[in-house]
Design an enzyme around this catalytic site. Structure first.
Site, PDB file in Angstrom:
ATOM      1  N   ASP A  71     105.682  20.688 -19.088  1.00  0.00           N
ATOM      2  CA  ASP A  71     106.351  19.971 -20.175  1.00  0.00           C
ATOM      3  C   ASP A  71     105.830  18.534 -20.215  1.00  0.00           C
ATOM      4  OD1 ASP A  71     107.537  19.163 -17.840  1.00  0.00           O
ATOM      5  OD2 ASP A  71     109.589  19.266 -18.599  1.00  0.00           O
ATOM      6  N   SER A  72     104.978  18.178 -19.259  1.00  0.00           N
ATOM      7  CA  SER A  72     104.271  16.892 -19.318  1.00  0.00           C
ATOM      8  C   SER A  72     103.321  16.874 -20.514  1.00  0.00           C
ATOM      9  CB  SER A  72     103.493  16.649 -18.020  1.00  0.00           C
ATOM     10  OG  SER A  72     102.690  17.772 -17.704  1.00  0.00           O
ATOM     11  N   ASP A 110     106.243  25.559 -17.990  1.00  0.00           N
ATOM     12  CA  ASP A 110     107.509  24.859 -17.793  1.00  0.00           C
ATOM     13  C   ASP A 110     108.493  25.254 -18.874  1.00  0.00           C
ATOM     14  OD1 ASP A 110     107.812  23.122 -15.633  1.00  0.00           O
ATOM     15  OD2 ASP A 110     106.527  21.595 -16.551  1.00  0.00           O
ATOM     16  N   LYS A 140     108.419  27.748 -14.632  1.00  0.00           N
ATOM     17  CA  LYS A 140     108.980  26.769 -13.690  1.00  0.00           C
ATOM     18  C   LYS A 140     110.210  26.151 -14.333  1.00  0.00           C
ATOM     19  CE  LYS A 140     106.722  22.692 -12.839  1.00  0.00           C
ATOM     20  NZ  LYS A 140     107.655  21.686 -13.347  1.00  0.00           N
ATOM     21  N   GLU A 142     113.347  23.076 -13.575  1.00  0.00           N
ATOM     22  CA  GLU A 142     113.754  21.947 -12.750  1.00  0.00           C
ATOM     23  C   GLU A 142     115.219  22.096 -12.355  1.00  0.00           C
ATOM     24  OE1 GLU A 142     112.918  18.210 -14.663  1.00  0.00           O
ATOM     25  OE2 GLU A 142     110.794  18.702 -14.952  1.00  0.00           O
ATOM     26  N   GLU A 208     108.617  17.065  -6.098  1.00  0.00           N
ATOM     27  CA  GLU A 208     107.984  15.887  -6.703  1.00  0.00           C
ATOM     28  C   GLU A 208     108.609  14.617  -6.126  1.00  0.00           C
ATOM     29  OE1 GLU A 208     107.672  16.010 -10.968  1.00  0.00           O
ATOM     30  OE2 GLU A 208     106.984  13.931 -11.090  1.00  0.00           O
TER      31      GLU A 208
HETATM   32  O1  KIV Z   1     105.096  19.103 -16.289  1.00  0.00           O
HETATM   33  C1  KIV Z   1     104.433  18.815 -15.299  1.00  0.00           C
HETATM   34  O2  KIV Z   1     103.284  18.354 -15.382  1.00  0.00           O
HETATM   35  C2  KIV Z   1     105.031  19.012 -13.992  1.00  0.00           C
HETATM   36  C3  KIV Z   1     104.256  18.486 -12.839  1.00  0.00           C
HETATM   37  C4  KIV Z   1     104.654  17.098 -12.600  1.00  0.00           C
HETATM   38  C5  KIV Z   1     104.448  19.323 -11.653  1.00  0.00           C
HETATM   39  O3  KIV Z   1     106.073  19.525 -13.887  1.00  0.00           O
END
Ligand code: KIV
Length: 290
Positions: A71-72, A110, A140, A142, A208
């Site tokens: 999600d980055s 994500d 993934k 969080e 993280e």
């Molecule tokens: O979205 C992302 O890039 C992440 C990394 C920081 C692991 O979750």
């Protein structure tokens, strides 16, 4: 490169191409059990973010074992300040492009903020979209022990889940900004989170911005592989955002980033040379003309 993980292009047992000279060489896909085996054998794996076709292809062929459609993308593709605004509908096409382009890497997506927190049912529904429409191999999410039930429901639905603990960017406003997590007594909470998530079926736990000592204690407390970003050197895998790793992003880098290239300068120089050539009439030359 862990020996348990399928070999990178051209180096493994498939390099001889038993299918014949004209057939494409088969490449074995990295699976979650390969990452598990890597941890069991004390080996390590490499993970990077990827958001589109060419970087996915390059990183895949370079032997990156896991690609994360993070999600980055929110703040590295879509121009937002944080990861919070990005949506499922924005991430899905990026995920599909990465999945189509990577032949060997395990591709994870994500689940963005707001797409899984409401209920395990919501998380399953969003995870299913990323596997069906995004062609991801896993997702993934969080969050800590509170999400154990959500992870269990997703795993039961057939969705491999990586859990992300420590600093969780989607919660930056409740965490009070970008801050190291798991210091001092808080280390116990992090260990409990990791144990709960691993027991719920998460195939790995990403940490993280966690002190190296705490991350090592988390790694020792669970059997599933751990991945670190700013979490020291004791985790099974490491991950970085690719634009940080390759020096495409400008501005201040986090302490945990190591830059392996200066793509920002390389691209800027190329763009300036092109503009100069166009303005001076040197491009296109006869060799570029019909
Ligand atoms: O979205 C992302 O890039 C992440 C990394 C920081 C692991 O979750």
């Amino acid at each position: 490169m862990p020996s348990e993980v399928p070999a990178p292009y051209g180096t493994g047992p498939t390099a001889g191409n038993p299918a014949g000279a004209l057939a494409p060489k088969p490449v074995a896909r990295v699976r979650t059990h390969h990452l598990q085996q890597a941890k069991a054998k004390g080996e390590r794996f490499a993970m990077l973010t990827a958001y589109e076709q060419y970087t996915a292809e390059i990183f895949d062929q370079a032997g990156i074992d896991v690609l994360l459609v993070g999600d980055s993308a929110s703040n590295n593709v879509f121009g937002n300040e944080t990861s919070i605004p990005v949506t499922v509908d924005e991430l899905l096409p990026l995920c599909r492009a990465v999945s189509r382009s990577a032949k060997r890497a395990l591709v994870l997506a994500d689940l963005p903020f707001g797409s899984y927190e409401v209920s395990p049912e919501q998380a399953v529904a969003t995870g299913v979209r990323f596997l069906k429409e995004g062609l991801a191999h896993g997702v993934k999410i969080e969050g800590g022990a509170f999400y154990a039930g959500t992870v269990r429901a997703m795993v039961q639905a057939g969705i491999p889940v990586m859990a992300h603990i420590g600093f969780t960017p989607q919660s930056e406003h409740s965490l009070g900004g970008y801050r190291v997590q798991g210091r001092g007594d808080d280390a116990t909470r992090l260990i409990e989170d990791a144990v709960a998530l691993a027991n719920a079926g998460a195939f790995s736990v990403l940490m993280e911005m966690v002190p190296a000592e705490t991350a090592a204690a988390v790694d020792a407390a669970i059997d599933v592989p751990t991945i670190g970003i700013g979490a020291g050197n004791a985790t099974t895998g490491q991950v970085l955002v690719w634009q940080d790793m390759a020096g495409l992003r400008g501005g201040k880098m986090a302490k945990f980033v190591k830059q392996y290239a200066d793509l920002r300068t390389t691209l800027s120089d190329a763009a300036k040379s092109y503009a100069d050539d166009v303005r001076s009439g040197q491009f296109p030359g006869p060799e570029h003309s019909f």
